[in-house]
Design an enzyme around this catalytic site. Structure first.
Site, short mmCIF file in Angstrom:
data_model
loop_
_atom_site.label_atom_id
_atom_site.label_comp_id
_atom_site.label_asym_id
_atom_site.label_seq_id
_atom_site.Cartn_x
_atom_site.Cartn_y
_atom_site.Cartn_z
N ASP A 1 33.27 40.69 30.81
CA ASP A 1 34.01 40.08 31.90
C ASP A 1 34.82 38.91 31.33
O ASP A 1 34.55 38.43 30.23
CB ASP A 1 33.03 39.58 32.97
CG ASP A 1 33.72 39.16 34.25
OD1 ASP A 1 34.89 39.52 34.43
OD2 ASP A 1 33.09 38.46 35.06
N ASP B 1 28.77 39.79 36.53
CA ASP B 1 28.04 38.85 37.38
C ASP B 1 28.07 39.27 38.85
O ASP B 1 27.23 38.86 39.62
CB ASP B 1 28.61 37.44 37.25
CG ASP B 1 30.11 37.38 37.51
OD1 ASP B 1 30.70 38.43 37.86
OD2 ASP B 1 30.71 36.30 37.35
#
Length: 896
Positions: A337, A632
């Protein structure tokens, strides 16, 4: 009253298309007073708690029983059954005890990993402010029900899916669900039904975070019915992926089990055919099976992984599943990410444009040296709802990250933020809204009033009639020049805001602050900001490249932003080309058969959905990559579960992401992944060292039994003696290799081929070499002792100690599979020294303690016999040392 479950029904995701009053009717609630306590309790019983159902976790009984699900354990249990039928209670008890120890160790370690995760997940528990019976009250988010009226304030975590009814400058961070790093500005107006999730500005979704402003909304979905619940179900449909270690050990165990059964059957048949009794041959077959099985392997694997797990925890990586400890060492691709992992997740002003001049990052004295900058920075301070402080030398901020960056920018440029705010107290605020695209504040000092404005460049320029020149005086507005600079800065993936003001002297009336009254402004300048890369992430990406690991970025941000960050952190394409970028829309048009090739050459994936992240991971796995995936948000969970190693963020990560992952980062830092990979490689090295050390003993024990059967002589070692050798040396000697520190150059190697077996041809050859030395030495000493007139018990004791002596000396050779031990240092792993001392004590007890003589059918040895045993160990060590020098001496010239 109509059941709300019928009203919500199949249209529970369509509330963004309805006016507020229709949503109130459908949910049978009151927009002002909310539900009554009685109705809320009834709905809680009807719909259940507002929590996501647990992703199928095994209970303790099943986890314990699964510790026995191993081919080698099956063979041991079969051997125990045979010894029980033959009436040998001692051997039966020892074998069963060994199996139970292995199961207990595995169960405890798996439970500890689960407890570490549960402790981390508990930190994310939230509460919600709801209106019931006309009163606002704070309740556990699990007690929120459909129809509840929820009050949102800055800093709150949205407890359920809400249809917003009132907003006041409300901005919500929905990155956990959409992957978009910029907070979304909300409004209560209905939207077209076909609007995508990321553009539903009249909704607030469960797990998102309120960055700024206030609002109210009606709960339209809870628990599994939320948008998060939809992705949660996708996670549940994703099968668990076996790790490289479990696959390799399963293959290794299958072949070893088949070989043991064939040899045991062959020895039994051969003995019976030669006229030996069935019971004697069953004993011999059991001895061969017990000898050939590395009983300590399951425990050694578990403990080695657990030690690696502890090392990773000290480096901010919590391992949920033990095999993941090693899987990291096999990683060939990391899909990372962007926000918070490769970047700092903190907006920072990089460029200020004022008076027609461009200035670099804010620095002390900038305001003094270039006074024209002060006006631009002051407007950013006044037109601002965030807070920032630096009590201990580090900035702590609250509120919208963009506004916080403006305060930090002003302070670091030499502006006294508190003094500016005190000199110009605020009277009115016109909050930012997505349709308005600017924010305005009214201030007054003495008899002078001022309106400060910040917002999108084109929108603010449309409100301006002049600009502040380099000399600090107003001059005609050069719109084209400002837009040209804006376009250039935007091309660098910077977020650009414009600032303007107008002053009202005492003799001029100040109109009420409304959108239509704002105009005739003086343009003050631009501030361009970014979420900068983590410096440690840049270094970690470089280390990964050296280690042969490719890093790919998967983000919900726009392509230009993603590309700019990719360049800054050091991601690149083939042959050093700029990183190639593909968007989710483009990826959707790629057919499945062409997908793996596209994924291979693409470095950055922007604006991708949860389903596309899952597709990316699956496509890379079809190319036989071992994929580590970070995330996340809930939208990352399916891909986290599918990846060979799913890595969730511990600080910003959602519960669902953590439960889907194999590892949780407690600092959300990409550099921690690189550190964990290094630990994972060390873990696999140590496992390989243990297997290379233990297998010669097992092979030699089986061959000794088979040789005795072929020669029709007494067994040199008994099953119970074999178990003594295998378990005591595995614990006291072999497990000490788990504490071996990482060898030099560990991260300079390319990743292991995922299809390569645990043992290479070189190591198999070494295992055969050492087992041959053990076979000849132990059998030879056994025959020598008997020929010298010694007892059968004494001869067997000599053979047992011969095995252990070779294991002790060979252990030092196994501390490195290609380097001489003197390069590592004889005592650099003190655990090995302590293990050897423990083994010596145990063997002395085994040889001389009367109780041990009775239990294991042993007898004391003479000094001459001990000299012969030590000599055999020295010969084995010398032979292996010479073999390593012959194979690897050129690689490590200092070993010559």
């Amino acid at each position: 009253m109509t059941s709300p479950s019928l009203a919500i029904g199949a249209d529970r995701h369509d509330h963004h298309g309805l006016p507020v009053h229709e949503v109130v009717l459908l949910l049978e609630t009151d927009e002002s007073d909310g539900l009554t306590r009685e109705e809320a309790a009834s709905r809680l019983d009807r719909f259940g708690p507002n929590v996501l159902p647990r992703i199928g976790q095994r209970g303790p009984v099943r986890r314990f029983l699964l510790q026995f699900h191993h081919p080698l354990i099956y063979v041991l249990l079969g051997a125990a059954t045979v010894t029980l039928l033959l009436g040998d209670i001692v051997d039966f008890a020892v074998i069963v005890g060994v199996v139970l120890v292995n199961a207990v160790v595995g169960f405890i370690q798996e439970s500890r990993a689960g407890q570490a995760l549960e402790a981390l997940v508990a930190l994310t528990r939230t509460h919600a402010s709801v209106v019931r019976d006309g009163e606002s009250r704070r309740i556990d988010s699990a007690d929120v029900v459909p129809g509840d009226v929820v009050v949102l304030r800055a800093g709150d975590k949205v407890p359920a899916d809400l249809r917003l009814t009132h907003v006041q400058d409300l901005s919500v961070d929905e990155s956990s669900l959409t992957g978009e790093s910029v907070a979304a500005s909300k409004h209560p107006l209905p939207l077209p039904l076909e609007v995508g999730l990321g553009d539903r500005l009249n909704m607030a979704y469960s797990s998102s975070l309120v960055r700024r402003g206030d609002g109210r909304g009606i709960v339209v979905a809870t628990g599994g019915d939320t948008e998060i619940g939809r992705i949660h179900r996708l996670v549940g449909q994703t099968a668990e992926v076996s790790t490289p270690l479990t696959r390799k050990l399963a293959t290794f165990s299958k072949w070893l089990t088949m070989a043991i059964l064939v040899l045991a059957g062959l020895s039994f048949g051969l003995g019976v055919a030669r006229g030996e009794s069935v019971s004697d041959m069953l004993n011999a077959a059991v001895a061969l099976a017990v000898g050939a099985i590395p009983e300590g392997l399951p425990a050694a694997v578990t403990i080695t992984l657990a030690i690696g797990m502890g090392r990773m925890a000290r480096r901010h990586a919590i391992i949920r599943k033990l095999p993941a400890t090693e899987t990291l060492g096999s990683t060939t691709i990391i899909c990372s990410d962007k926000t918070g992992t490769l970047t700092q997740n903190r907006m920072t002003v990089r460029t200020v444009v004022a008076g027609g001049q461009r200035f670099g990052p804010p620095a002390a004295g900038l305001v003094v040296t270039h006074p024209v900058v002060a006006g631009c920075l002051e407007a950013g301070v006044l037109c601002n709802d965030a807070q920032a402080a630096r009590p201990d030398g580090r900035w702590t901020t609250s509120g919208d990250p963009t506004e916080a960056a403006l305060l930090v920018s002003a302070a670091e440029s030499g502006l006294d933020v508190s003094a500016v705010q005190a000199r110009w107290p605020r009277l009115e605020t016109l909050p930012f809204e997505s349709e308005r695209r600017f924010m305005a504040t009214l201030h007054r000092t003495g008899t002078t009033s001022m309106v400060a404005v910040k917002g999108g460049v084109e929108r603010v320029l449309g409100l301006c009639t002049s600009q502040l020149g380099a000399d600090g005086r107003p001059e005609p507005l050069d719109r084209a020049a400002v837009l040209a600079v804006t376009e250039e800065l935007s091309g660098q993936a910077l977020r650009v805001l414009a600032f303007a003001r107008t002053e009202y002297p005492a003799d001029r009336a100040v109109p009420a602050l409304r959108e239509e009254s704002v105009g005739g402004l003086t343009f003050l300048g631009l501030q361009a900001m970014e979420d900068p890369p983590r410096p440690e992430a840049v270094s970690a990406v470089r280390s990964c490249r050296t280690a042969g690991i490719r890093v790919k970025m998967i983000t919900g941000d726009h392509a230009a932003t993603a590309r700019a960050i990719a360049v800054q952190v050091g991601l690149d394409g083939a042959e050093g080309d700029p990183p190639s970028v593909i968007t989710g829309i483009e990826l959707a048009d790629v057919p499945d058969d062409a997908l793996p090739e596209v994924l291979e050459r693409t470095a950055v994936f922007a604006r991708v959905s949860a389903e596309q992240k899952l597709r990316i991971v699956e496509g890379l796995q079809r190319r036989h990559h071992v994929v580590a995936m970070t995330g996340d948000g809930v939208n990352d969970a399916p891909a986290l579960k599918q990846a060979d190693i799913g890595i969730a963020m511990g600080v910003t990560g959602t519960d669902v992401a953590k439960e889907s992952a194999d590892m949780v980062l407690t600092d959300d830092d990409f550099a921690t992944i690189e550190a964990a990979i290094e630990e994972g490689r060390g873990v696999f090295d140590n496992l390989t060292k243990f297997i290379t050390w233990t297998l010669p003993t097992n092979l030699a024990e089986g061959l000794v039994i088979l040789t005795a059967i072929v020669l029709a002589t007494d067994l040199p070692i008994l099953p119970v003696q074999i178990l003594w050798i295998n378990m005591t040396t595995a614990v006291a000697l072999g497990l000490m290799l788990a504490f071996e520190p990482a060898e030099p150059g560990l991260m300079d190697r390319p990743p292991r081929n995922p299809r390569q077996p645990v043992l290479t041809g070189t190591l198999v050859g070494r295992i055969l070499l050492v087992s041959t030395i053990m076979l000849i030495g132990a059998f030879g000493l056994f025959e020598w002792q008997q020929a010298s007139g010694g007892s059968l018990e004494g001869a067997r004791t000599l053979a047992v100690n011969a095995f252990v002596a070779v294991e002790v000396f060979y252990l030092f050779n196994c501390r490195s599979l290609d380097r001489p031990v003197r390069q590592l240092g004889w005592v650099s792993n003190r655990a090995v020294v302590y293990g050897v001392m423990t083994t010596v004590v145990l063997q002395l007890l085994f040889t001389y303690l009367p109780a041990m003589n009775t239990l294991f059918q042993t007898a004391p040895m003479s000094a001459t016999e001990w000299v012969a045993v030590v000599a055999l160990g020295l010969v084995a060590s010398g032979v292996v040392g010479a073999e390593k020098w012959w194979r690897f001496g050129r690689r490590h010239p200092t070993s010559a």
